[in-house]
Structure formats: C-alpha cells, structure tokens
Design a protein around this motif. Structure first.
Motif, PDB file in Angstrom:
ATOM      1  N   LEU A  43       0.828  -1.208   0.000  1.00 40.36           N
ATOM      2  CA  LEU A  43       0.000   0.000   0.000  1.00 40.36           C
ATOM      3  C   LEU A  43       0.863   1.259   0.000  1.00 40.36           C
ATOM      4  N   TYR A  44       1.979   1.228   0.711  1.00 37.91           N
ATOM      5  CA  TYR A  44       2.829   2.407   0.847  1.00 37.91           C
ATOM      6  C   TYR A  44       3.658   2.688  -0.411  1.00 37.91           C
ATOM      7  N   ALA A  51      -3.718   3.779  -4.828  1.00 35.90           N
ATOM      8  CA  ALA A  51      -3.903   3.557  -3.393  1.00 35.90           C
ATOM      9  C   ALA A  51      -5.391   3.388  -3.063  1.00 35.90           C
ATOM     10  N   CYS A  52      -6.245   4.180  -3.697  1.00 35.89           N
ATOM     11  CA  CYS A  52      -7.697   4.043  -3.495  1.00 35.89           C
ATOM     12  C   CYS A  52      -8.177   2.664  -3.929  1.00 35.89           C
ATOM     13  N   LYS A  55      -7.161   0.086  -1.286  1.00 36.31           N
ATOM     14  CA  LYS A  55      -7.937   0.211  -0.049  1.00 36.31           C
ATOM     15  C   LYS A  55      -9.368  -0.297  -0.218  1.00 36.31           C
ATOM     16  N   GLN A  56      -9.879  -0.299  -1.436  1.00 30.24           N
ATOM     17  CA  GLN A  56     -11.258  -0.737  -1.685  1.00 30.24           C
ATOM     18  C   GLN A  56     -11.393  -2.250  -1.828  1.00 30.24           C
ATOM     19  N   SER A  59     -11.634  -7.071   2.355  1.00 32.88           N
ATOM     20  CA  SER A  59     -10.747  -7.626   3.372  1.00 32.88           C
ATOM     21  C   SER A  59     -10.761  -9.150   3.278  1.00 32.88           C
TER      22      SER A  59
END
Length: 84
Positions: A43-44, A51-52, A55-56, A59
């Motif tokens: 992610l970093y 990045a969006c 994150k979407q 999980s």
C-alpha cells in the motif's frame, strides 16, 4: 519508497514497479516471511487512484503477495500492452 510510488499514470510501468517494490522490500525480521512484508508494505508504494483501488479491495480477498501482485497487474495492465 516515496520516489517509487505508482500513481496509475499511463507512462508508468507495472512490472517495473513490482520488481522495484520487491527489491526495496526484501527485508526479513525475526523469521517473518517475505510474503507477509510484501502484503503489508505494498500500500505504501501506491499513490492516488492506485492507493484508493487497493484500499477498496475486500478484506481477506487477497491472502498472499501473489494474489496482490496478480490483482494489481490485472487491474492496471492494459490487455493490448500485456507482455509478461
């Protein structure tokens, strides 16, 4: 990793980003697997739309570095330019 962020721009190379990320991130502490660190740190290495996107993701949907790498390539790689 700041200078190696992937922004989802047309001039960026997906495979080069993955290779650079793996080279920079290949650190192991206390016998924790490379797979774990790649999954946590990826992610970093992303910015803005990329990045969006990350994150979407649902999980638990991606459970290994190979899952993340393949999803990233499949999402951002233009089929006309695919040369892996």
């Amino acid at each position: 990793m700041g200078q190696h962020l992937f922004h989802c721009l047309t001039h960026e190379y997906l495979v080069v980003h993955i290779e650079s990320f793996e080279d920079i991130s290949c650190i192991q502490f206390n016998a924790v697997s490379e797979n774990y660190y790649f999954c946590k740190l990826f992610l970093y290495s992303l910015a803005e739309n990329a990045a969006c996107w990350f994150k979407q993701l649902l999980s638990g949907f991606l459970t290994s570095w190979d899952d993340i790498k393949n999803s990233y390539l499949n999402n951002f790689l233009d089929d006309d330019v695919a040369t892996l």
